[in-house]
Scaffold this motif. Structure first.
Motif, PDB file in Angstrom:
ATOM      1  N   TYR A  57       1.201   0.097  -3.983  1.00 27.98           N
ATOM      2  CA  TYR A  57       1.485  -1.320  -3.738  1.00 27.98           C
ATOM      3  C   TYR A  57       1.025  -1.750  -2.346  1.00 27.98           C
ATOM      4  N   GLN A  58       1.128  -0.852  -1.384  1.00 27.61           N
ATOM      5  CA  GLN A  58       0.673  -1.177  -0.026  1.00 27.61           C
ATOM      6  C   GLN A  58      -0.844  -1.361   0.003  1.00 27.61           C
ATOM      7  N   THR A  59      -1.569  -0.529  -0.734  1.00 20.78           N
ATOM      8  CA  THR A  59      -3.024  -0.695  -0.755  1.00 20.78           C
ATOM      9  C   THR A  59      -3.421  -1.975  -1.470  1.00 20.78           C
ATOM     10  N   LYS A  60      -2.676  -2.346  -2.512  1.00 19.56           N
ATOM     11  CA  LYS A  60      -2.944  -3.626  -3.168  1.00 19.56           C
ATOM     12  C   LYS A  60      -2.670  -4.792  -2.214  1.00 19.56           C
ATOM     13  N   ALA A  61      -1.632  -4.666  -1.403  1.00 18.28           N
ATOM     14  CA  ALA A  61      -1.343  -5.698  -0.408  1.00 18.28           C
ATOM     15  C   ALA A  61      -2.456  -5.769   0.639  1.00 18.28           C
ATOM     16  N   ASN A  62      -3.002  -4.619   1.032  1.00 20.47           N
ATOM     17  CA  ASN A  62      -4.109  -4.615   1.990  1.00 20.47           C
ATOM     18  C   ASN A  62      -5.344  -5.289   1.410  1.00 20.47           C
ATOM     19  N   ILE A  63      -5.625  -5.039   0.145  1.00 22.18           N
ATOM     20  CA  ILE A  63      -6.765  -5.686  -0.494  1.00 22.18           C
ATOM     21  C   ILE A  63      -6.548  -7.196  -0.550  1.00 22.18           C
ATOM     22  N   VAL A  75      -4.837 -19.286  -1.547  1.00 21.12           N
ATOM     23  CA  VAL A  75      -3.470 -19.377  -2.073  1.00 21.12           C
ATOM     24  C   VAL A  75      -3.144 -18.173  -2.953  1.00 21.12           C
ATOM     25  N   PHE A  76      -4.048 -17.827  -3.870  1.00 18.99           N
ATOM     26  CA  PHE A  76      -3.785 -16.695  -4.762  1.00 18.99           C
ATOM     27  C   PHE A  76      -3.682 -15.377  -4.001  1.00 18.99           C
ATOM     28  N   SER A  77      -4.542 -15.177  -3.029  1.00 17.10           N
ATOM     29  CA  SER A  77      -4.472 -13.920  -2.283  1.00 17.10           C
ATOM     30  C   SER A  77      -3.192 -13.846  -1.451  1.00 17.10           C
ATOM     31  N   ALA A  78      -2.733 -14.968  -0.922  1.00 19.46           N
ATOM     32  CA  ALA A  78      -1.464 -14.971  -0.184  1.00 19.46           C
ATOM     33  C   ALA A  78      -0.295 -14.671  -1.122  1.00 19.46           C
ATOM     34  N   VAL A  79      -0.326 -15.230  -2.329  1.00 21.44           N
ATOM     35  CA  VAL A  79       0.743 -14.973  -3.302  1.00 21.44           C
ATOM     36  C   VAL A  79       0.735 -13.507  -3.720  1.00 21.44           C
ATOM     37  N   PHE A 112      -7.782 -12.661   1.634  1.00 20.93           N
ATOM     38  CA  PHE A 112      -7.273 -13.825   2.352  1.00 20.93           C
ATOM     39  C   PHE A 112      -8.073 -14.069   3.632  1.00 20.93           C
ATOM     40  N   LEU A 113      -8.276 -13.016   4.402  1.00 20.57           N
ATOM     41  CA  LEU A 113      -9.020 -13.151   5.658  1.00 20.57           C
ATOM     42  C   LEU A 113     -10.486 -13.512   5.423  1.00 20.57           C
ATOM     43  N   VAL A 114     -11.092 -12.929   4.388  1.00 11.01           N
ATOM     44  CA  VAL A 114     -12.483 -13.253   4.082  1.00 11.01           C
ATOM     45  C   VAL A 114     -12.616 -14.713   3.673  1.00 11.01           C
ATOM     46  N   ALA A 115     -11.707 -15.200   2.836  1.00 11.25           N
ATOM     47  CA  ALA A 115     -11.773 -16.594   2.397  1.00 11.25           C
ATOM     48  C   ALA A 115     -11.569 -17.556   3.577  1.00 11.25           C
ATOM     49  N   TYR A 143       3.701 -10.785  -3.190  1.00 11.97           N
ATOM     50  CA  TYR A 143       4.219 -10.063  -4.365  1.00 11.97           C
ATOM     51  C   TYR A 143       4.147  -8.554  -4.148  1.00 11.97           C
ATOM     52  N   ASN A 144       2.991  -8.062  -3.713  1.00 13.43           N
ATOM     53  CA  ASN A 144       2.837  -6.620  -3.517  1.00 13.43           C
ATOM     54  C   ASN A 144       3.669  -6.109  -2.345  1.00 13.43           C
ATOM     55  N   LYS A 145       3.849  -6.918  -1.324  1.00  6.13           N
ATOM     56  CA  LYS A 145       4.680  -6.512  -0.193  1.00  6.13           C
ATOM     57  C   LYS A 145       6.139  -6.377  -0.618  1.00  6.13           C
ATOM     58  N   VAL A 146       6.628  -7.307  -1.441  1.00 10.86           N
ATOM     59  CA  VAL A 146       8.001  -7.227  -1.937  1.00 10.86           C
ATOM     60  C   VAL A 146       8.158  -6.004  -2.843  1.00 10.86           C
ATOM     61  N   LYS A 147       7.157  -5.753  -3.707  1.00 11.96           N
ATOM     62  CA  LYS A 147       7.200  -4.565  -4.556  1.00 11.96           C
ATOM     63  C   LYS A 147       7.191  -3.292  -3.713  1.00 11.96           C
ATOM     64  N   THR A 148       6.466  -3.307  -2.586  1.00 14.99           N
ATOM     65  CA  THR A 148       6.448  -2.153  -1.685  1.00 14.99           C
ATOM     66  C   THR A 148       7.835  -1.896  -1.124  1.00 14.99           C
ATOM     67  N   TRP A 149       8.518  -2.942  -0.723  1.00 15.69           N
ATOM     68  CA  TRP A 149       9.855  -2.779  -0.139  1.00 15.69           C
ATOM     69  C   TRP A 149      10.873  -2.309  -1.173  1.00 15.69           C
ATOM     70  N   LYS A 150      10.716  -2.741  -2.430  1.00 16.52           N
ATOM     71  CA  LYS A 150      11.700  -2.412  -3.453  1.00 16.52           C
ATOM     72  C   LYS A 150      11.471  -1.051  -4.105  1.00 16.52           C
ATOM     73  N   THR A 151      10.285  -0.487  -3.955  1.00 18.47           N
ATOM     74  CA  THR A 151       9.956   0.761  -4.631  1.00 18.47           C
ATOM     75  C   THR A 151      10.412   1.956  -3.790  1.00 18.47           C
ATOM     76  N   PRO A 152      11.258   2.826  -4.359  1.00 17.37           N
ATOM     77  CA  PRO A 152      11.725   3.970  -3.579  1.00 17.37           C
ATOM     78  C   PRO A 152      10.735   5.135  -3.559  1.00 17.37           C
ATOM     79  N   GLU A 153       9.903   5.268  -4.599  1.00 13.64           N
ATOM     80  CA  GLU A 153       9.000   6.411  -4.697  1.00 13.64           C
ATOM     81  C   GLU A 153       7.825   6.273  -3.737  1.00 13.64           C
TER      82      GLU A 153
END
Length: 95
Positions: free
Chosen positions: A35-41, A10-14, A46-49, A18-28
């Motif tokens: 943020y994309q690498t944090k989403a990948n981690i 649950v936490f990894s999905a959340v 999630f997949l390991v669990a 969160y990081n995916k939304v931050k990726t979409w909102k960040t222009p830089e």
């Protein structure tokens, strides 16, 4: 053990959402990559669990095969995401 894996799932999905939304909102570009690498981690954890959950009490050989594939993909996401994160963080400090 089952409850711990459920909490990690649950936490990894959340964190992924969160990081995916931050990726979409960040222009830089650099912050977007961080943020994309944090989403990948997060998706890697999630997949390991999920794979550990499937491999603890397999119901059939399909569970074992899917669990092994998810485990390999999850570990790859975590390792490569961590390496990319370590690559991008020093660049952020130099700005």
């Amino acid at each position: 053990m089952d409850k711990v894996l459920t909490i990690i799932i649950v936490f990894s999905a959340v964190f992924f959402i969160y990081n995916k939304v931050k990726t979409w909102k960040t222009p830089e570009g650099l912050l977007k990559r961080i943020y994309q690498t944090k989403a990948n981690i997060s998706i890697g954890f999630f997949l390991v669990a999920i794979s550990i959950n499937l491999l603890i009490a397999p119901r059939s050989t399909v569970d074992v095969v899917v669990g092994i594939v998810f485990l390999i993909l999850g570990i790859a996401n975590v390792v490569l995401g961590y390496k990319a994160y370590r690559h991008y963080i020093p660049q952020l400090d130099n700005k």
